[in-house]
Write an enzyme that holds these catalytic residues in place. Structure first.
Site, PDB file in Angstrom:
ATOM      1  N   LYS A   3      34.263   1.462   4.960  1.00 21.36           N
ATOM      2  CA  LYS A   3      35.853   0.938   4.097  1.00 21.36           C
ATOM      3  C   LYS A   3      36.903   0.890   4.981  1.00 21.36           C
ATOM      4  CE  LYS A   3      39.517   2.965   2.697  1.00 21.36           C
ATOM      5  NZ  LYS A   3      40.474   1.883   2.620  1.00 21.36           N
ATOM      6  N   GLU A  13      37.787  12.521  12.457  1.00 23.05           N
ATOM      7  CA  GLU A  13      39.297  12.342  13.802  1.00 23.05           C
ATOM      8  C   GLU A  13      40.483  12.019  13.182  1.00 23.05           C
ATOM      9  OE1 GLU A  13      41.088  10.155  16.149  1.00 23.05           O
ATOM     10  OE2 GLU A  13      39.694   8.696  16.884  1.00 23.05           O
ATOM     11  N   CYS A  58      46.361   7.520  17.805  1.00 25.58           N
ATOM     12  CA  CYS A  58      46.149   8.788  18.093  1.00 25.58           C
ATOM     13  C   CYS A  58      46.586   9.904  18.898  1.00 25.58           C
ATOM     14  CB  CYS A  58      44.694   9.431  17.073  1.00 25.58           C
ATOM     15  SG  CYS A  58      43.251   8.109  17.547  1.00 25.58           S
ATOM     16  N   GLU A  76      53.503  14.031  14.135  1.00 25.56           N
ATOM     17  CA  GLU A  76      53.020  12.680  14.608  1.00 25.56           C
ATOM     18  C   GLU A  76      53.731  11.024  14.271  1.00 25.56           C
ATOM     19  OE1 GLU A  76      48.852  11.154  13.373  1.00 25.56           O
ATOM     20  OE2 GLU A  76      48.637  10.818  14.822  1.00 25.56           O
TER      21      GLU A  76
END
Ligand code: NAP
Ligand code: MG
Length: 500
Positions: A195, A270, A304, A402
């Site tokens: 997806k 991840e 990331c 983040e």
């Protein structure tokens, strides 16, 4: 909503692709969503709708998983040798390279990144990933295990594909993230339902066309576009999926783990990061300044492993902050298709609100803007200036969470004790990456040892290779992408024992 005419700067193949009906790849065929629904894909440089894409839902996930199951249990795929699988992957890599310009354009208008970056990084790294993993397809082996009673039993292990794999990817490197997921699973012999991210489904759909052209049997790779809360959640929870691999936020990673509990499917994750860039007083400052700037501003901070916490020794702190701010000011922010652009828009309006919200929260909590901090560009488009904050405290939201945008928090340290410096670097729930800048090789390697993260870069940042394992300690994830290590994500080990 009306779809606007494609940008006149785009090449003919990209315009042709955009004019297609964008459907779902299920069982080797392009099909509409079972519901008939579509959703809009936006160009983040203008905010305009560029395409309508079939919106997969639970029913489409069911169809795709059934196709992947059939392809795994009954199709020719399981009977193919590693060499045959590898050859298909190499053919796909060649096709990706032949369509490099088209993929670069699609990534640029869908994600926002500069065309030159997609050309130099996203697309070549994607082809490379299929080639590197294609090489692994013939090298997946078990071992013979010495027994305590060697003449009574013989034991060996074999590695087998884990089965039907669900893969959910984010929007920051849409094509490359598809390759990071698909390539090792194909090398291992799995079948897949992937997806794509709702913000950036186009390159995965184009990749699906090339997967067909390369000659992969139908049902081996199924590609869905749709929303996380519906299609993504259905895939993560599906009882006939043997394994789910996810890249995205830590928050959604936790939902994936919960959804996977129903049938205890294997999970690899991840996730996010808040990676430190640590610059010592003895570093090569001329290299560290562009290095620290690239660590946070590459891909608009939407990495990331972005170096979003900058720690510099007090003797060089002012020079570093001034230098990184200077680099930020040199960055030309604009549409990805403009050749002069160094930094494009953020991926979406939601991401724009999120990043500017973080900058405001930093100011409210007492941080100081050295440069940037504002919306960039004219009307339309989700442009943010590259931003350097100082005066931040470890407790502030901008330091803890983040941001996933071009915002760095810089803080000086006045210490020679490596353990205390590493403690600062490690003061986060994340553990994805870090970089250390010094000319002293002993110090560099001691720091590499003390930092709790899956990657440590020395005198560089954001350096990747298909052969290097990448992934997180702590809440940055489970398992590793790339390298030989990723194959563990997609295989089961069987121990076979014979009585002699
Ligand atoms: P996200 O929600 O974690 O999205 C990642 C992927 O997961 C997308 O395909 C998403 O679909 C899907 N998803 C969302 N909710 C799901 C659910 N309940 N079950 C299954 N799949 C689901 O990330 P985002 O909302 O796009 O970005 C938010 C923040 O996540 C960013 O600001 C950043 O901090 C972080 N992020 C990290 C990475 C990374 O590489 N570590 C990448 C992207 C984002 P939709 O596209 O439909 O939402
Ligand atoms: Mg989302």
């Amino acid at each position: 909503m009306d779809t606007i005419a494609p940008d006149s700067r785009l090449s003919k193949p990209t315009k042709t692709f955009l004019s297609h009906q964008h459907q779902l790849l299920i069982d080797g065929k392009w099909v509409a969503a079972a519901s008939g629904k579509t959703f809009s894909v936006y160009n983040p440089a203008t905010g305009a709708v560029m395409a309508q894409v079939a919106e997969a839902d639970k029913e489409d996930v069911d169809r795709a998983v059934r196709a992947a199951r059939r392809a795994f249990d009954e199709g020719p795929w399981r009977k193919m040798t590693g060499s045959q699988r590898g050859r298909l992957m190499w053919k796909l890599a060649d096709l990706i390279e032949q369509h490099l310009e088209e993929f670069a354009e699609i990534e640029s208008i869908d994600n926002g990144k500069p065309l030159a970056v997609a050309r130099a990084a996203d697309v070549p790294l994607t082809a490379d990933m299929f080639r590197y993993m294609g090489g692994w397809a013939t090298k997946i082996t078990g071992s013979t295990i010495p027994w305590s009673a060697p003449n009574e039993f013989l034991s060996y292990t074999v590695r087998e594909p884990v089965g039907v794999v669900g893969q959910i990817i984010p929007w920051n490197f849409p094509l490359l993230m598809a390759a990071w997921k698909l390539a090792p699973a194909l090398a291992a012999g799995c079948t897949i339902v992937l997806k794509a991210a709702e913000q950036t489904p186009l390159s995965a759909l184009r990749l699906g066309e090339l997967i067909q052209e390369a000659g992969f049997p139908g049902g081996v790779v199924n590609i869905l576009a749709g929303y996380g809360e519906t299609a993504g959640a259905a895939l993560a929870a599906h009882d006939d999926v043997d394994k789910v691999a996810f890249t995205g936020s830590t928050e959604v990673g936790k939902l994936i783990v919960k959804a996977a509990a129903g049938n205890l499917k294997k999970v690899s994750l991840e996730l996010g990061g808040k990676s430190p860039t640590v610059i010592f007083g003895d570093a090569d400052i001329e290299a560290a300044i562009p290095g620290a700037a690239g660590a946070i501003f590459f891909n608009h901070g939407q990495c990331c492993c972005a170096g979003s916490r900058l720690y510099a020794h007090k003797n060089v702190f002012d020079r570093i902050v001034e230098g990184v701010s200077g680099e930020a000011k040199k960055i030309k922010v604009g549409p990805g298709l403009d050749p002069a652009t160094n930094m494009g828009p953020l991926v979406s309006e939601e991401q724009f609100e999120r990043v500017t919200g973080y900058i405001e929260s930093g100011i409210e909590e007492g941080a100081k803007i050295v440069t940037g901090g504002k919306k960039a560009g004219g009307d339309g488009g989700y442009f943010v200036e590259p931003t350097v904050l100082t005066g931040t405290k470890p407790s502030m939201k901008v330091v803890r969470e983040e941001i996933f945008g071009p915002v760095v928090c810089a803080e000086p340290f006045d210490d020679a004790d490596l353990e205390r410096i590493a403690k600062k670097a490690n003061d986060t729930i994340y553990g994805l990456a870090a970089s250390v800048w010094t000319k002293d090789i002993s110090k560099a390697h001691k720091m590499a040892n003390l930092i709790r993260s899956g990657t440590v870069w020395i005198n560089c940042h954001n350096v990747f290779d298909a052969s290097l394992p990448f992934g997180g300690y702590k809440q940055s994830g489970w398992g590793r992408e790339m390298g030989g290590e990723v194959l563990a994500n997609y295989s089961e080990i069987k121990a076979v024992t014979a009585k002699l």
